[in-house]
Design a protein around this motif. Structure first.
Motif, PDB file in Angstrom:
ATOM      1  N   THR A 183      37.775  -9.055  15.006  1.00 45.45           N
ATOM      2  CA  THR A 183      37.965 -10.743  16.010  1.00 45.45           C
ATOM      3  C   THR A 183      39.356 -11.390  15.224  1.00 45.45           C
ATOM      4  OG1 THR A 183      37.240 -11.384  13.838  1.00 45.45           O
ATOM      5  CG2 THR A 183      35.801 -11.069  15.250  1.00 45.45           C
ATOM      6  N   GLN A 184      39.553 -12.153  15.792  1.00 41.91           N
ATOM      7  CA  GLN A 184      40.864 -13.201  16.262  1.00 41.91           C
ATOM      8  C   GLN A 184      40.888 -13.097  14.343  1.00 41.91           C
ATOM      9  OE1 GLN A 184      43.124 -14.196  17.708  1.00 41.91           O
ATOM     10  NE2 GLN A 184      44.686 -15.987  16.516  1.00 41.91           N
ATOM     11  N   THR A 185      40.184 -13.492  13.688  1.00 44.35           N
ATOM     12  CA  THR A 185      40.383 -13.990  11.836  1.00 44.35           C
ATOM     13  C   THR A 185      40.437 -12.391  11.467  1.00 44.35           C
ATOM     14  OG1 THR A 185      38.913 -15.582  11.848  1.00 44.35           O
ATOM     15  CG2 THR A 185      38.697 -14.414   9.797  1.00 44.35           C
ATOM     16  N   LEU A 186      39.620 -11.068  11.215  1.00 45.38           N
ATOM     17  CA  LEU A 186      39.667  -9.986  10.880  1.00 45.38           C
ATOM     18  C   LEU A 186      41.120  -9.393  11.503  1.00 45.38           C
ATOM     19  CD1 LEU A 186      35.877  -7.746  10.839  1.00 45.38           C
ATOM     20  CD2 LEU A 186      37.883  -8.937   9.039  1.00 45.38           C
ATOM     21  N   GLY A 187      42.017  -9.377  12.637  1.00 44.02           N
ATOM     22  CA  GLY A 187      42.311  -9.060  12.801  1.00 44.02           C
ATOM     23  C   GLY A 187      43.975  -9.429  11.558  1.00 44.02           C
ATOM     24  N   ALA A 188      43.925 -11.142  11.570  1.00 43.59           N
ATOM     25  CA  ALA A 188      44.841 -11.458  10.747  1.00 43.59           C
ATOM     26  C   ALA A 188      44.286 -10.802   9.089  1.00 43.59           C
ATOM     27  CB  ALA A 188      44.221 -13.088  10.588  1.00 43.59           C
TER      28      ALA A 188
ATOM     29  N   GLY B 250      43.519 -12.150  -3.061  1.00 38.28           N
ATOM     30  CA  GLY B 250      44.678 -13.092  -1.381  1.00 38.28           C
ATOM     31  C   GLY B 250      43.254 -12.635   0.295  1.00 38.28           C
ATOM     32  N   GLU B 251      42.954 -11.673   0.002  1.00 41.14           N
ATOM     33  CA  GLU B 251      42.438 -11.618   1.375  1.00 41.14           C
ATOM     34  C   GLU B 251      40.925 -12.357   1.532  1.00 41.14           C
ATOM     35  OE1 GLU B 251      42.695  -9.426   4.244  1.00 41.14           O
ATOM     36  OE2 GLU B 251      44.681  -9.060   3.518  1.00 41.14           O
ATOM     37  N   VAL B 252      40.162 -12.301   0.285  1.00 38.71           N
ATOM     38  CA  VAL B 252      39.406 -12.636  -0.399  1.00 38.71           C
ATOM     39  C   VAL B 252      39.842 -14.720  -0.251  1.00 38.71           C
ATOM     40  CG1 VAL B 252      37.196 -14.206  -1.685  1.00 38.71           C
ATOM     41  CG2 VAL B 252      37.501 -10.931  -0.937  1.00 38.71           C
ATOM     42  N   PHE B 253      40.578 -14.928  -0.930  1.00 40.10           N
ATOM     43  CA  PHE B 253      41.073 -16.983  -0.481  1.00 40.10           C
ATOM     44  C   PHE B 253      41.379 -16.974   1.023  1.00 40.10           C
ATOM     45  CE2 PHE B 253      43.857 -19.765  -0.396  1.00 40.10           C
ATOM     46  CZ  PHE B 253      43.353 -20.710  -1.553  1.00 40.10           C
ATOM     47  N   MET B 254      41.661 -16.434   1.816  1.00 42.99           N
ATOM     48  CA  MET B 254      42.864 -16.246   3.298  1.00 42.99           C
ATOM     49  C   MET B 254      40.789 -16.248   3.900  1.00 42.99           C
ATOM     50  SD  MET B 254      43.311 -14.717   6.532  1.00 42.99           S
ATOM     51  CE  MET B 254      43.145 -13.740   6.748  1.00 42.99           C
ATOM     52  N   LEU B 255      40.030 -14.984   4.114  1.00 46.20           N
ATOM     53  CA  LEU B 255      39.303 -15.365   4.781  1.00 46.20           C
ATOM     54  C   LEU B 255      37.925 -16.227   4.325  1.00 46.20           C
ATOM     55  CD1 LEU B 255      38.255 -11.121   4.368  1.00 46.20           C
ATOM     56  CD2 LEU B 255      38.882 -12.878   6.426  1.00 46.20           C
ATOM     57  N   ALA B 256      37.888 -16.529   3.215  1.00 46.62           N
ATOM     58  CA  ALA B 256      36.839 -17.719   2.483  1.00 46.62           C
ATOM     59  C   ALA B 256      37.049 -18.869   3.262  1.00 46.62           C
ATOM     60  CB  ALA B 256      37.033 -17.382   1.303  1.00 46.62           C
ATOM     61  N   GLY B 257      39.369 -19.361   3.456  1.00 47.03           N
ATOM     62  CA  GLY B 257      39.365 -20.099   3.504  1.00 47.03           C
ATOM     63  C   GLY B 257      38.664 -21.043   4.895  1.00 47.03           C
ATOM     64  N   LYS B 258      39.221 -19.561   5.523  1.00 49.43           N
ATOM     65  CA  LYS B 258      39.554 -19.511   7.071  1.00 49.43           C
ATOM     66  C   LYS B 258      37.886 -20.257   7.884  1.00 49.43           C
ATOM     67  CE  LYS B 258      41.712 -18.401  10.706  1.00 49.43           C
ATOM     68  NZ  LYS B 258      41.047 -18.817  11.839  1.00 49.43           N
ATOM     69  N   TRP B 259      36.592 -19.676   7.315  1.00 47.66           N
ATOM     70  CA  TRP B 259      35.481 -19.719   7.268  1.00 47.66           C
ATOM     71  C   TRP B 259      35.398 -20.984   6.915  1.00 47.66           C
ATOM     72  CZ3 TRP B 259      31.386 -21.347   2.877  1.00 47.66           C
ATOM     73  CH2 TRP B 259      30.210 -21.039   3.887  1.00 47.66           C
ATOM     74  N   TRP B 260      35.536 -21.584   5.300  1.00 47.85           N
ATOM     75  CA  TRP B 260      35.265 -23.330   4.860  1.00 47.85           C
ATOM     76  C   TRP B 260      36.136 -24.008   6.181  1.00 47.85           C
ATOM     77  CZ3 TRP B 260      38.190 -27.317   2.560  1.00 47.85           C
ATOM     78  CH2 TRP B 260      37.569 -28.013   2.256  1.00 47.85           C
ATOM     79  N   LEU B 261      36.716 -23.688   6.636  1.00 45.14           N
ATOM     80  CA  LEU B 261      37.675 -24.334   7.353  1.00 45.14           C
ATOM     81  C   LEU B 261      36.697 -24.925   8.799  1.00 45.14           C
ATOM     82  CD1 LEU B 261      41.690 -24.325   7.113  1.00 45.14           C
ATOM     83  CD2 LEU B 261      39.738 -25.996   6.422  1.00 45.14           C
ATOM     84  N   GLY B 262      36.073 -23.790   9.103  1.00 45.79           N
ATOM     85  CA  GLY B 262      35.463 -22.705  10.333  1.00 45.79           C
ATOM     86  C   GLY B 262      36.400 -22.613  11.465  1.00 45.79           C
TER      87      GLY B 262
END
Lengths: 246, 116
Positions: free
Chosen positions: A173-178, B104-116
């Motif tokens: 997905t876009q997110t995993l790619g990022a 760093g990765e968890v922060f980015m993925l969690a933020g992405k998830w939280w922002l939708g």
């Protein structure tokens, strides 16, 4: 796995040393970091419509993660060959001092320059970092063979990663790619920071990061070179000043 | 997957050679050529290593500040926050690369998830 003592018969032949180099690939967290970075490069190559052979050839013959990422992203975003070549040339300048600083670790008084060509090709940030860690544990006359083994091991890991990433790309997905692309700056930042033992190294790293956004405002086309030379020279100045005071 | 996807065309490989292989190998071979007479502990080498480190630092900053590909879809604050969070944990864990990268990765993925 620990490397054998310097006077062990395990170092008697270059082939044994090559084998120890190859096996040392399993002794560094950077192998995992490289694997994931090259997984990302494989995925990026797929998404920007490069062939798998192209991605593998770039790993084999370029063998520099940042340069490969810059090459793929610039070509993929419509830059001309000349523009891409300039960007890659600038990013690759850092290989020059790496080669200059790493080859003396392997040289003996009788070493011919041509014997170091392949080691020079294998030199990139990971090998540079690991040479400083491993080579003091390797007898000097076996260091070139050891580096050949270490380098071939790392390249092989990355070729596998490229292939896996390329085939995974369709499903990312876009997110995993990022997330995979973010691995590159994170891993390079922390691996460089871990190996910054002298004040000059820390200053160069911090200033290099801080000055780049300022240099980028100049849009000179060689922004990284500008910030790098300025930050590196200031770092050297700090080193020199401390030496003089001491 | 087609053979075009696996192998591609010769034009793309020629571009790889001109824009990728040559610009990298030039610097390595120059290093091989001029590095010969330089002593390991020389002052010139200290400077050259500092510049190399700073240029790599610039590449790191560039990927975060002007992100390529899918990373461009992540908001600025999340990218900077991820690097900052990773750095804090890296320093707190006595320079664990693994802990820094994962944070760093968890922060980015969690933020992405939280922002939708």
């Amino acid at each position: 796995m620990a490397l054998p003592p310097l006077d062990s018969p395990q170092w008697n032949s270059p082939w044994l040393a090559f084998g120890w180099g190859l096996r040392s690939v399993t002794q560094t967290i950077l192998t995992i970091v490289l694997f994931v970075t090259y997984l990302g490069i494989g995925a990026l190559a797929h998404d920007t419509h490069f062939s798998l052979l192209w991605a593998l050839a770039s790993t084999l013959f370029v063998w520099a993660g940042p340069a490969q990422i810059i090459l793929i992203t610039t070509l993929g975003s419509g830059a001309t060959i000349v523009q891409s070549a300039i960007a890659v040339t600038v990013s690759a300048i850092r290989l020059f001092p790496m080669v200059v600083s790493v080859l003396p670790l392997m040289r003996t008084p009788t070493t011919k320059r041509r014997e170091l060509v392949f080691a020079a090709h294998l030199t990139a940030v990971t090998l540079w970092v690991e040479c400083h860690r491993f080579l003091p544990l390797v007898p000097r006359e076996r260091r070139i063979a050891f580096v050949h083994g270490l380098g071939c091991g790392l390249v092989s890991v990355c070729l596998v990663a490229n292939t896996v990433g390329y085939f995974l790309a369709a499903n990312l997905t876009q997110t995993l790619g990022a997330a995979i692309l973010l691995l590159t700056p994170l891993s390079f930042l922390f691996s460089t920071a871990r190996n910054s033992r002298e004040v000059a190294d820390v200053v160069a790293l911090v200033l290099g990061i801080v000055l780049y956004p300022l240099a980028a405002k100049l849009s000179s086309g060689v922004d990284i070179l500008v910030s790098g030379v300025v930050a590196g020279t200031i770092a050297y100045g700090v080193h020199w000043w401390r030496e003089v005071r001491a | 997957m087609s053979s075009a996807q696996l192998i591609g065309d010769w034009h793309a490989l020629a571009v790889l050679f001109v824009a990728g292989v040559v610009p990298n190998q030039i610097w390595r071979m120059l290093g091989l050529w001029f590095g010969g007479g330089i002593d390991e502990g020389s002052e010139l080498l200290v400077w050259v290593r500092a510049v190399a480190t700073a240029i790599l630092a610039g590449v790191i900053a560039q990927i975060v500040v002007e992100p390529p590909g899918a990373l461009a879809g992540v908001p600025d604050s999340l990218r900077y926050g991820a690097v900052a969070a990773g750095l804090v944990v890296f320093l707190l864990t006595r320079r664990s690369i693994f802990a820094g990268v994962v944070t760093g990765e968890v922060f980015m993925l969690a933020g992405k998830w939280w922002l939708g």
